[in-house]
Design a protein around this motif. Structure first.
Motif, PDB file in Angstrom:
ATOM      1  N   TRP A   1      55.716  96.868  91.157  1.00 44.44           N
ATOM      2  CA  TRP A   1      54.418  96.990  90.804  1.00 44.44           C
ATOM      3  C   TRP A   1      54.323  95.843  89.542  1.00 44.44           C
ATOM      4  O   TRP A   1      55.242  96.031  88.647  1.00 44.44           O
ATOM      5  CB  TRP A   1      53.703  98.151  90.659  1.00 44.44           C
ATOM      6  CG  TRP A   1      52.464  98.085  89.956  1.00 44.44           C
ATOM      7  CD1 TRP A   1      51.417  97.040  90.282  1.00 44.44           C
ATOM      8  CD2 TRP A   1      51.918  98.880  88.964  1.00 44.44           C
ATOM      9  NE1 TRP A   1      50.301  97.383  89.595  1.00 44.44           N
ATOM     10  CE2 TRP A   1      50.572  98.488  88.730  1.00 44.44           C
ATOM     11  CE3 TRP A   1      52.354  99.887  88.239  1.00 44.44           C
ATOM     12  CZ2 TRP A   1      49.681  99.210  87.730  1.00 44.44           C
ATOM     13  CZ3 TRP A   1      51.491 100.669  87.279  1.00 44.44           C
ATOM     14  CH2 TRP A   1      50.040 100.296  87.263  1.00 44.44           C
ATOM     15  N   VAL A   2      53.761  94.781  89.561  1.00 44.19           N
ATOM     16  CA  VAL A   2      53.487  93.788  88.596  1.00 44.19           C
ATOM     17  C   VAL A   2      51.911  94.012  88.131  1.00 44.19           C
ATOM     18  O   VAL A   2      51.217  93.318  88.596  1.00 44.19           O
ATOM     19  CB  VAL A   2      53.797  92.395  89.077  1.00 44.19           C
ATOM     20  CG1 VAL A   2      53.593  91.450  87.843  1.00 44.19           C
ATOM     21  CG2 VAL A   2      54.877  92.208  89.737  1.00 44.19           C
ATOM     22  N   PRO A   3      51.761  94.849  86.981  1.00 45.61           N
ATOM     23  CA  PRO A   3      50.627  95.266  86.584  1.00 45.61           C
ATOM     24  C   PRO A   3      49.511  94.395  85.935  1.00 45.61           C
ATOM     25  O   PRO A   3      48.623  94.564  85.561  1.00 45.61           O
ATOM     26  CB  PRO A   3      51.034  96.611  85.643  1.00 45.61           C
ATOM     27  CG  PRO A   3      52.379  96.377  85.105  1.00 45.61           C
ATOM     28  CD  PRO A   3      52.971  95.721  86.311  1.00 45.61           C
ATOM     29  N   THR A   4      50.282  93.296  85.165  1.00 44.55           N
ATOM     30  CA  THR A   4      49.672  92.328  84.443  1.00 44.55           C
ATOM     31  C   THR A   4      48.442  92.706  83.796  1.00 44.55           C
ATOM     32  O   THR A   4      47.390  92.632  83.898  1.00 44.55           O
ATOM     33  CB  THR A   4      48.920  91.171  85.554  1.00 44.55           C
ATOM     34  OG1 THR A   4      48.014  91.919  86.517  1.00 44.55           O
ATOM     35  CG2 THR A   4      49.747  90.306  86.376  1.00 44.55           C
ATOM     36  N   LEU A   5      48.650  93.406  82.547  1.00 44.72           N
ATOM     37  CA  LEU A   5      48.284  93.978  81.382  1.00 44.72           C
ATOM     38  C   LEU A   5      47.360  92.954  80.639  1.00 44.72           C
ATOM     39  O   LEU A   5      46.132  92.790  80.275  1.00 44.72           O
ATOM     40  CB  LEU A   5      48.922  94.842  80.650  1.00 44.72           C
ATOM     41  CG  LEU A   5      49.460  95.878  81.389  1.00 44.72           C
ATOM     42  CD1 LEU A   5      50.833  96.535  80.531  1.00 44.72           C
ATOM     43  CD2 LEU A   5      48.820  97.132  81.772  1.00 44.72           C
ATOM     44  N   ILE A   6      48.228  91.748  80.355  1.00 45.81           N
ATOM     45  CA  ILE A   6      47.617  90.735  79.580  1.00 45.81           C
ATOM     46  C   ILE A   6      46.202  90.089  79.869  1.00 45.81           C
ATOM     47  O   ILE A   6      45.467  89.816  78.765  1.00 45.81           O
ATOM     48  CB  ILE A   6      48.563  89.735  78.904  1.00 45.81           C
ATOM     49  CG1 ILE A   6      48.244  88.953  77.852  1.00 45.81           C
ATOM     50  CG2 ILE A   6      49.002  88.810  80.565  1.00 45.81           C
ATOM     51  CD1 ILE A   6      48.134  89.493  76.710  1.00 45.81           C
ATOM     52  N   PRO A   7      45.839  90.069  81.091  1.00 49.70           N
ATOM     53  CA  PRO A   7      44.585  89.166  81.332  1.00 49.70           C
ATOM     54  C   PRO A   7      43.348  90.196  80.761  1.00 49.70           C
ATOM     55  O   PRO A   7      42.478  89.789  80.360  1.00 49.70           O
ATOM     56  CB  PRO A   7      44.428  89.282  82.782  1.00 49.70           C
ATOM     57  CG  PRO A   7      45.944  89.078  83.209  1.00 49.70           C
ATOM     58  CD  PRO A   7      46.490  90.072  82.310  1.00 49.70           C
ATOM     59  N   MET A   8      43.544  91.513  80.961  1.00 46.06           N
ATOM     60  CA  MET A   8      42.656  92.455  80.345  1.00 46.06           C
ATOM     61  C   MET A   8      42.547  92.621  78.874  1.00 46.06           C
ATOM     62  O   MET A   8      41.340  92.348  78.337  1.00 46.06           O
ATOM     63  CB  MET A   8      42.456  93.761  81.070  1.00 46.06           C
ATOM     64  CG  MET A   8      42.152  93.722  82.452  1.00 46.06           C
ATOM     65  SD  MET A   8      40.236  93.570  82.663  1.00 46.06           S
ATOM     66  CE  MET A   8      40.230  92.326  83.905  1.00 46.06           C
ATOM     67  N   ALA A   9      43.563  92.419  78.396  1.00 45.06           N
ATOM     68  CA  ALA A   9      43.720  92.474  77.064  1.00 45.06           C
ATOM     69  C   ALA A   9      43.227  91.169  76.080  1.00 45.06           C
ATOM     70  O   ALA A   9      42.266  91.118  75.350  1.00 45.06           O
ATOM     71  CB  ALA A   9      45.328  92.570  76.429  1.00 45.06           C
ATOM     72  N   ALA A  10      43.327  89.940  76.959  1.00 49.41           N
ATOM     73  CA  ALA A  10      42.696  88.567  76.652  1.00 49.41           C
ATOM     74  C   ALA A  10      41.149  88.655  76.685  1.00 49.41           C
ATOM     75  O   ALA A  10      40.586  88.258  75.773  1.00 49.41           O
ATOM     76  CB  ALA A  10      43.154  87.715  77.208  1.00 49.41           C
ATOM     77  N   LEU A  11      40.731  89.184  77.507  1.00 55.53           N
ATOM     78  CA  LEU A  11      39.188  89.316  77.826  1.00 55.53           C
ATOM     79  C   LEU A  11      38.768  90.388  76.820  1.00 55.53           C
ATOM     80  O   LEU A  11      37.555  90.188  76.423  1.00 55.53           O
ATOM     81  CB  LEU A  11      38.790  89.642  79.328  1.00 55.53           C
ATOM     82  CG  LEU A  11      39.172  88.952  80.505  1.00 55.53           C
ATOM     83  CD1 LEU A  11      38.766  89.442  81.750  1.00 55.53           C
ATOM     84  CD2 LEU A  11      38.503  87.561  80.517  1.00 55.53           C
ATOM     85  N   ALA A  12      39.244  91.330  76.637  1.00 55.93           N
ATOM     86  CA  ALA A  12      38.805  92.436  75.589  1.00 55.93           C
ATOM     87  C   ALA A  12      38.725  91.720  74.154  1.00 55.93           C
ATOM     88  O   ALA A  12      37.867  92.199  73.541  1.00 55.93           O
ATOM     89  CB  ALA A  12      39.793  93.424  75.387  1.00 55.93           C
TER      90      ALA A  12
END
Length: 166
Positions: free
Chosen positions: A42-53
């Protein structure tokens, strides 16, 4: 590598025998258990949502939605870690606010925030990622294999911050 979100899409990808789930937002506990059982990465890719936040060009409501989505994903990673899911680091570089290179340090910090140890995060960013991509012996530490290293100053728990000073 299947880009899937939500319980049904992720379940279908797992059932189809994919090698990895990319993103997996809102996949749910049942799918996390299936990932642990099948050893699908599983590659959860957290950073895109952090960037949008953190994106000042978005409305407060949009930023709040991104923050809540990130919080849910962080909780899923915590549960995945407890279940023994093979978590692999990925950033979705090129997404809005996700810079190539710099996003890795931020993704490391977010993974550490979930409780993953430094060793687990380094493994997620190196050996597990290399195997997922089909890279062979040149990407592991073992006799007879070529080795590449980066060296950063400071204590291991400061890895994400220290990656800025390779």
């Amino acid at each position: 590598m299947v880009h899937a979100n939500g319980p049904q899409a992720v379940a279908q990808a797992i059932e189809a025998g994919c090698d990895s789930i990319e993103h997996g937002y809102f996949m749910g506990a049942d799918n996390l258990h299936r990932l642990a059982e099948t050893r699908i990465a599983w590659v959860p890719t957290l950073i895109p949502m952090a960037a949008l936040a953190d994106d000042p060009s978005l409305s407060a409501h949009q930023q709040d939605t991104a923050r809540r989505t990130l919080d849910h994903q962080l909780a899923q990673v915590r549960q995945a870690h407890q279940l023994g899911v093979k978590v692999v680091l990925g950033t979705d570089a090129g997404s809005v606010g996700v810079d190539h290179g710099l996003a890795v340090a931020r993704e490391i910090a977010l993974l550490q925030e979930t409780g993953l140890t430094v060793a687990a995060v380094v493994q997620a960013a190196s050996g597990l990622a290399a195997r997922l991509l089909g890279l062979k012996d040149g990407h592991r530490l073992a006799p007879g294999c070529a080795a590449s290293f980066i060296v950063v100053p400071g204590a291991p728990h400061q890895l994400s911050e220290n990656l800025k000073n390779i």
